[in-house]
Design a protein around this motif. Structure first.
Motif, mmCIF file in Angstrom:
data_model
loop_
_atom_site.group_PDB
_atom_site.id
_atom_site.type_symbol
_atom_site.label_atom_id
_atom_site.label_comp_id
_atom_site.label_asym_id
_atom_site.label_seq_id
_atom_site.Cartn_x
_atom_site.Cartn_y
_atom_site.Cartn_z
ATOM 1 N N ARG A 1 -8.328 3.768 -1.763
ATOM 2 C CA ARG A 1 -8.681 2.485 -2.366
ATOM 3 C C ARG A 1 -7.929 1.375 -1.663
ATOM 4 N N ASP A 2 -8.366 0.125 -1.886
ATOM 5 C CA ASP A 2 -7.585 -0.999 -1.376
ATOM 6 C C ASP A 2 -6.591 -1.439 -2.441
ATOM 7 N N VAL A 3 -5.785 -2.448 -2.144
ATOM 8 C CA VAL A 3 -4.717 -2.852 -3.061
ATOM 9 C C VAL A 3 -5.255 -3.408 -4.364
ATOM 10 N N VAL B 1 -3.593 3.969 -0.820
ATOM 11 C CA VAL B 1 -3.893 2.546 -1.005
ATOM 12 C C VAL B 1 -3.710 1.828 0.314
ATOM 13 N N GLY C 1 0.819 -1.204 0.000
ATOM 14 C CA GLY C 1 0.000 0.000 0.000
ATOM 15 C C GLY C 1 0.854 1.255 0.000
ATOM 16 N N THR C 2 0.233 2.370 0.363
ATOM 17 C CA THR C 2 0.915 3.662 0.364
ATOM 18 C C THR C 2 2.114 3.652 1.301
#
Length: 282
Positions: free
Chosen positions: A141-143, A278, A100-101
């Motif tokens: 958002r999700d991955v 993310v 993610g981020t």
């Protein structure tokens, strides 16, 4: 005194506020196994011993270091010192197993339980708040790319003079802080002002170390964020500004190229920056 003027915060005052906030924060704790304490403590002490041997540290230098350590504790500056000079390595280790981020350090200026705000909102600020107006927008958002509705963006940052509410006199509580909740499509749009770079407080023992070593004490301008949602790992990060001062020499060594915004001027005179977060499942 006008609503935008305030006294320069002291290291002692900022340290006291940071210590109180750290102790008051709700935390999940667990016992650390003795073998883990033994391993890490011995490694830290070996590092200290090696530095003493390698650099032929004298008794006067040792006594000066002992006095400095005492001063840091008595001045309440351990949150400041550890967050500036150590936390970025702890975050680096944590990031090895995270998707993610990209994350960054939390720093000493976080305060929980700020005002909840809708997905399109202005952060609380003083009338006539100094600084260039900034609109910060994006999506969570999700991955897999699915929008995360009702995610919370806990955001805080310094003002145009480089000071944080809760850590400087004369700034109202909650100024330039808030928890923005995304809409059904994971979107957010936050109106605020562009923060300024700032020096960490230098009138206490941390500042004395910086001066003695010939370092600078500046952090580049940045937004702090915690992005969270039920079932997901919380991201704690900072977003910086393209071309900003100190971006390549942050005293806290917390900048990352993935976390640099590129604000664009709009016809109404405001800057607009976009960034999508993310989240990975927790």
């Amino acid at each position: 005194m006008t609503t935008t003027e305030h006294h320069t915060p002291t290291a002692a005052g900022s340290g006291s506020s940071a210590s109180a906030a750290f102790r008051a924060a709700a935390r999940t704790t667990q016992d650390v196994p003795p073998e883990r304490v033994d391993t890490v403590a011995r490694a830290v002490l070996r590092g200290v011993h090696q530095a003493i041997r390698e650099h032929d540290v004298t008794y006067p230098e040792f006594q000066a270091a002992k006095q400095w350590l005492m001063d840091v504790g008595e001045g309440g500056e351990w949150p400041l010192f550890l967050d500036v000079f150590v936390e970025h390595v702890v975050e680096e280790v944590a990031a090895r197993t995270q998707d993610g981020t990209k994350g960054s350090i939390q720093g000493p200026y976080y305060l929980p339980d700020q005002e909840k705000l809708p997905w399109q909102a202005s952060l609380p600020m003083r009338p006539g708040e100094k600084g260039t107006p900034l609109v910060f927008a994006g999506q969570v958002r999700d991955v897999d790319g699915t929008p995360v509705a009702a995610a919370e963006l806990d955001i805080w940052h310094a003002d145009d003079d480089g000071y944080y509410s809760g850590f400087a006199p004369d700034i109202p509580d909650g100024n330039l802080r808030g928890v923005v909740v995304t809409d059904g499509q994971g979107r957010f749009e936050i109106t605020t002002v562009r923060p300024a770079p700032y020096q960490i407080p230098t009138d206490g023992p941390t500042g004395k170390l910086i001066a003695a070593a010939g370092w600078h004490a500046w952090r580049p301008a940045h937004l702090h964020l915690m992005v969270r949602a039920p079932g997901y790992r919380t991201i704690t990060t900072q977003l910086y500004f393209q071309g900003g001062e100190w971006l390549d020499s942050d005293v806290a060594e917390a900048t990352k190229p993935e976390l640099v915004l590129d604000p664009r001027p709009q016809e109404d005179g405001r800057l607009r920056a976009t960034y999508d977060f993310v989240l990975e499942r927790g």
